[in-house]
Design an enzyme around this catalytic site. Structure first.
Site, short mmCIF file in Angstrom:
data_model
loop_
_atom_site.label_atom_id
_atom_site.label_comp_id
_atom_site.label_asym_id
_atom_site.label_seq_id
_atom_site.Cartn_x
_atom_site.Cartn_y
_atom_site.Cartn_z
N ASP A 57 -6.23 2.77 12.63
CA ASP A 57 -4.90 3.38 12.47
C ASP A 57 -4.96 4.77 11.85
O ASP A 57 -4.19 5.65 12.21
CB ASP A 57 -3.99 2.44 11.66
CG ASP A 57 -3.63 1.19 12.46
OD1 ASP A 57 -3.49 1.30 13.69
OD2 ASP A 57 -3.48 0.11 11.85
N ARG A 60 1.68 3.47 16.51
CA ARG A 60 1.28 4.61 15.68
C ARG A 60 1.72 5.95 16.27
O ARG A 60 2.25 6.80 15.55
CB ARG A 60 -0.23 4.60 15.38
CG ARG A 60 -0.72 3.40 14.55
CD ARG A 60 0.20 3.03 13.43
NE ARG A 60 -0.34 2.00 12.53
CZ ARG A 60 0.09 0.75 12.48
NH1 ARG A 60 1.04 0.32 13.31
NH2 ARG A 60 -0.40 -0.10 11.60
N SER A 84 -3.84 -9.47 6.27
CA SER A 84 -3.23 -8.18 6.48
C SER A 84 -2.56 -8.22 7.86
O SER A 84 -3.20 -8.48 8.87
CB SER A 84 -4.32 -7.10 6.43
OG SER A 84 -3.88 -5.95 7.10
N ASP A 93 0.81 -1.22 0.00
CA ASP A 93 0.00 0.00 0.00
C ASP A 93 0.84 1.26 0.00
O ASP A 93 0.60 2.18 -0.78
CB ASP A 93 -0.94 0.01 1.22
CG ASP A 93 -2.09 -0.98 1.04
OD1 ASP A 93 -2.25 -1.50 -0.09
OD2 ASP A 93 -2.79 -1.24 2.02
N1 ARG Z 1 -7.33 -4.01 15.21
C1 ARG Z 1 -6.03 -3.72 15.69
C2 ARG Z 1 -5.96 -2.30 16.14
O1 ARG Z 1 -6.78 -1.52 15.80
C3 ARG Z 1 -4.97 -4.07 14.68
C4 ARG Z 1 -4.81 -3.14 13.55
C5 ARG Z 1 -3.77 -3.62 12.60
N2 ARG Z 1 -3.44 -2.64 11.62
C6 ARG Z 1 -3.20 -2.90 10.36
N3 ARG Z 1 -2.97 -1.87 9.58
N4 ARG Z 1 -3.20 -4.11 9.87
O2 ARG Z 1 -5.09 -1.91 16.86
#
Ligand code: ARG
Length: 406
Positions: free
Chosen positions: A125, A96, A177, A15
């Site tokens: 995110d 993040r 993912s 991405d």
């Molecule tokens: N659901 C989890 C969270 O919100 C994991 C997110 C994973 N992020 C990703 N871009 N695959 O913290």
């Protein structure tokens, strides 16, 4: 006039690799790619840096932030026993804000107009990137190329192949993912979207299955000072190394697999698979040592805010004032969380089998014992129980006099 610049949080994955070119074509900006190592297991940061350039970035930077991640992000989360919905140790939610910190730093150093991330519009995110950025640097814009573009994975691969963008996977096969760092590994998408389907074994990388886990248990001894682990089996280690080693050892016993339905901030329920052997083992040990060393009222109040703390972090409010105030309270609460914890790892479980503290244990054998040498004055209990029960006795007698049944 030269084009405006944006600093893109670059992972080296599909991405964000296509996002570089898309930002140039559709937003007419120069892109600085910034990749951050938070312990996601990339072997070659140089390769990622080069890929950023090959994908068209005007500058490509990599930062090894593993130590900083542990010291500034994992440490407070561990002291807070931070688990979202009582289960998820906030793997992605913790990395993040660190990435945001570096995006903002580079954007300011280079005089960039904004920052960019490769998140879709469906996850948490994007919120963490954008709310984090607006909290640290209200003057910066945020671009979200993948969200604006709305491409599927397959279409993104076709788009990249058509332009010879050197993306990491050229086949349309990666079924999940993944997001990963020293605190754990997350997996979504593909077959996992059916919440009834048991996760296939190929989802997992950092943990063995319980079947494959060794028949014999193994013990870890963790030494904590002020609520943070400083030594493993008597060997002092910097936090980031200690976390990695506990993660590896617990994962080898099948500890730390989570399969959960999660409430995302954007209103969706999603099915998530996590591997968090180190995080869960350390939180289990830390909590136990708190039980030994925290005064009762302090312990109860701290437990009350732990869930709230995890929500704030999950919801992207890492840099907000409530979270910061909580951090100060939690750090203060952990001043005397010193001592050692014995954790047994066996067939998918990490459980505490012993704890001690030379200078901070509030456990007093002379008070607790049922054997000889008991210093607890049981004669005081009689009056105590009567007074403790007085409000209920008064209420019950009054209620009965009114003729109501209890
Ligand atoms: N659901 C989890 C969270 O919100 C994991 C997110 C994973 N992020 C990703 N871009 N695959 O913290």
């Amino acid at each position: 006039m030269s084009k405006p610049t944006v600093v893109l949080a670059y992972s080296g994955g599909l991405d964000t690799s296509v996002a570089i070119r898309w930002l140039q074509e559709h937003r007419d900006v120069d892109v600085i790619a910034l990749a951050i190592d938070v312990g996601q297991g990339v072997d070659d940061l140089d390769e990622i840096r080069q890929r950023g350039l090959d994908c068209g970035a005007v500058e490509s930077l990599v930062v090894d932030a593993r130590e900083e991640f542990a010291a500034e992000f994992l440490a407070p989360a561990l002291r807070a026993n931070a688990l979202y919905m009582g289960k998820y140790p906030l793997v992605s939610a913790l990395s993040r804000p660190l990435i945001v910190k570096h995006l903002v730093r580079v954007a300011r150093e280079r005089g960039a107009a904004g920052v960019a991330h490769g998140c879709t519009g469906k996850g948490n995110d994007q919120v963490r990137f954008e709310v984090g950025t607006m909290t640290l640097a209200p003057e910066l814009d945020t671009l979200a190329p993948i969200r604006d573009w709305g491409l599927t994975r397959d279409a993104a691969i076709d788009w990249a192949n058509a332009r010879d963008i050197p993306i990491p996977i050229k086949k349309k096969s990666s079924p999940y993912s993944i997001d990963e760092n020293s605190w754990g590994r997350t997996a979504e998408c593909g077959i996992l979207e059916d919440p009834w389907a048991a996760p296939p074994e190929d989802v997992y990388e950092r943990t063995v299955s319980i079947d494959e886990a060794p028949a014999d248990a193994e013990e870890l001894v963790l030494r904590f000072v002020a609520g943070l682990p400083v030594a493993l089996d008597g060997r002092e280690l910097p936090l980031h190394e200690l976390v990695d080693e506990v993660d590896r050892r617990a994962g080898a016993h099948g500890v730390g697999r989570l399969d959960m339905i999660e409430d995302r901030l954007v209103g969706i329920k999603s099915r998530e698979i996590y591997e968090v052997p180190g995080a869960l083992t350390l939180i289990t040990a830390h909590r136990d040592l708190e039980d030994l060393t925290l005064e009762k009222e302090l312990a109860e109040f701290k437990r009350l805010i732990e869930g709230r703390y995890a929500q704030l972090v999950y919801n992207g409010q890492w840099f907000g004032p409530l979270k910061q105030a909580f951090d100060r309270f939690i750090e203060e609460s952990n001043r005397a969380v010193n001592g050692e914890v014995r954790v047994r790892l066996h067939k998918g479980s990490a459980f505490v089998v012993g704890r001690r503290s030379d200078d901070s244990a509030l456990y007093d054998l002379d008070l607790a014992t049922y054997d000889e040498g008991d210093l607890f004055d049981q004669s005081l209990a009689e009056g105590f129980v009567k007074l403790w029960g007085l409000p209920l006795r008064t209420w019950a007698a009054t209620t009965q006099r009114r003729g109501e049944t209890l």
